[in-house]
Design an enzyme around this catalytic site. Sequence first.
Site, short mmCIF file in Angstrom:
data_model
loop_
_atom_site.label_atom_id
_atom_site.label_comp_id
_atom_site.label_asym_id
_atom_site.label_seq_id
_atom_site.Cartn_x
_atom_site.Cartn_y
_atom_site.Cartn_z
CG HIS A 18 47.05 -4.47 -17.53
ND1 HIS A 18 46.27 -3.53 -17.20
CD2 HIS A 18 46.49 -5.61 -17.67
CE1 HIS A 18 45.14 -4.15 -16.98
NE2 HIS A 18 45.23 -5.33 -17.16
CE LYS A 42 36.02 -7.71 -16.15
NZ LYS A 42 37.48 -7.58 -16.09
NE ARG A 91 46.21 -10.62 -11.84
CZ ARG A 91 44.89 -10.06 -11.75
NH1 ARG A 91 44.77 -8.79 -11.22
NH2 ARG A 91 43.84 -10.51 -11.93
CB SER A 129 41.36 -2.30 -14.34
OG SER A 129 42.50 -2.87 -15.34
N1 COA Z 1 48.38 -6.87 -13.94
C1 COA Z 1 47.43 -6.08 -13.32
N2 COA Z 1 46.28 -6.47 -13.67
C2 COA Z 1 45.87 -7.41 -14.13
C3 COA Z 1 46.83 -8.36 -14.74
C4 COA Z 1 48.23 -8.17 -14.39
N3 COA Z 1 49.29 -8.59 -15.01
N4 COA Z 1 46.30 -9.27 -15.44
C5 COA Z 1 45.08 -9.16 -15.33
N5 COA Z 1 44.76 -7.95 -14.83
C6 COA Z 1 43.51 -7.47 -14.08
C7 COA Z 1 42.50 -7.02 -15.42
O1 COA Z 1 42.78 -5.38 -15.33
C8 COA Z 1 41.38 -7.12 -14.65
O2 COA Z 1 40.75 -6.41 -13.90
P1 COA Z 1 39.23 -5.99 -13.49
O3 COA Z 1 38.43 -7.22 -13.34
O4 COA Z 1 39.44 -5.11 -12.38
O5 COA Z 1 39.02 -5.32 -14.63
C9 COA Z 1 41.41 -8.72 -14.13
O6 COA Z 1 42.96 -8.71 -13.54
C10 COA Z 1 41.00 -9.66 -14.67
O7 COA Z 1 41.87 -9.73 -15.92
P2 COA Z 1 41.41 -10.50 -17.12
O8 COA Z 1 41.04 -11.90 -16.68
O9 COA Z 1 42.70 -10.51 -18.20
O10 COA Z 1 40.05 -9.99 -17.60
P3 COA Z 1 39.63 -8.81 -18.58
O11 COA Z 1 38.38 -8.46 -18.54
O12 COA Z 1 40.97 -7.84 -18.66
O13 COA Z 1 40.07 -9.83 -20.07
C11 COA Z 1 39.37 -11.07 -21.80
C12 COA Z 1 39.13 -10.78 -20.35
C13 COA Z 1 38.94 -10.12 -22.75
C14 COA Z 1 40.55 -11.68 -22.26
C15 COA Z 1 38.33 -12.24 -22.11
O14 COA Z 1 37.30 -12.03 -21.48
C16 COA Z 1 38.22 -12.68 -23.57
O15 COA Z 1 38.98 -12.93 -24.27
N6 COA Z 1 37.08 -12.01 -23.98
C17 COA Z 1 36.71 -12.01 -25.46
C18 COA Z 1 35.54 -13.49 -25.68
C19 COA Z 1 36.25 -14.50 -25.57
O16 COA Z 1 37.21 -14.96 -26.49
N7 COA Z 1 36.17 -15.29 -24.34
C20 COA Z 1 36.83 -16.53 -24.01
C21 COA Z 1 36.35 -17.60 -24.45
S1 COA Z 1 37.34 -18.96 -23.70
#
Ligand code: COA
Length: 161
Positions: A18, A42, A91, A129
């Site tokens: 991140h 989650k 990624r 994460s």
């Molecule tokens: N480097 C390292 N890890 C990364 C990364 C990076 N560049 N990018 C993503 N990751 C990891 C994250 O830590 C996460 O790990 P985990 O699943 O082990 O916790 C995983 O990859 C998935 O990341 P991401 O897809 O960004 O999921 P998230 O849970 O961190 O975030 C939201 C998702 C919050 C952005 C999304 O659910 C959201 O927008 N929610 C609000 C409701 C909404 O608007 N929904 C979307 C409607 S289209």
Amino acid sequence: MPRVALYAGSFDPITNGHSDLIRRSLSFVDRLVVAVASNISKQTLFTPEERTDLIRAAVDNDPRVSVQHFQGLTVDFAKQAGVLMIIRGLRAASDFEYEYQMALMNRHLAPEMETVFMVPSLDTTYISSSLVREVARFHGDVSSLVHPSVEAALIKKFPKT
Ligand code: COA
């Protein structure tokens, strides 16, 4: 007009992956809003406040980065914050389908919002994460995966006893 972007995630906890994206995005935006999602399905290890504090520490309180937690849709929070650009990292090819779908849904919800995909550094592409949490839970070395303050917080959550 300052260029501002939003980077949303659960950040449970923030990893060097991140931080890499945050650093890269600051090369083309003036300000970045890091949005910590607090109503995700989650089950999180850290509270929204803890995740927010750890992000601030991991970016060394960079004044260009503001960290806030939010509930509800990312696009609604972005609009509220006056931001029209969403940053996402790709990624691996496996990220693409989900990210593409989410970007299109976000565009459906807020046509004025633009998603910008970034390529993270190769050495952080395997970090997530949940893997970091798992390694820390069994007292593995996470020092090269997270900021020292995140490592300390993980050690506190999973004491060796
Ligand atoms: N480097 C390292 N890890 C990364 C990364 C990076 N560049 N990018 C993503 N990751 C990891 C994250 O830590 C996460 O790990 P985990 O699943 O082990 O916790 C995983 O990859 C998935 O990341 P991401 O897809 O960004 O999921 P998230 O849970 O961190 O975030 C939201 C998702 C919050 C952005 C999304 O659910 C959201 O927008 N929610 C609000 C409701 C909404 O608007 N929904 C979307 C409607 S289209």
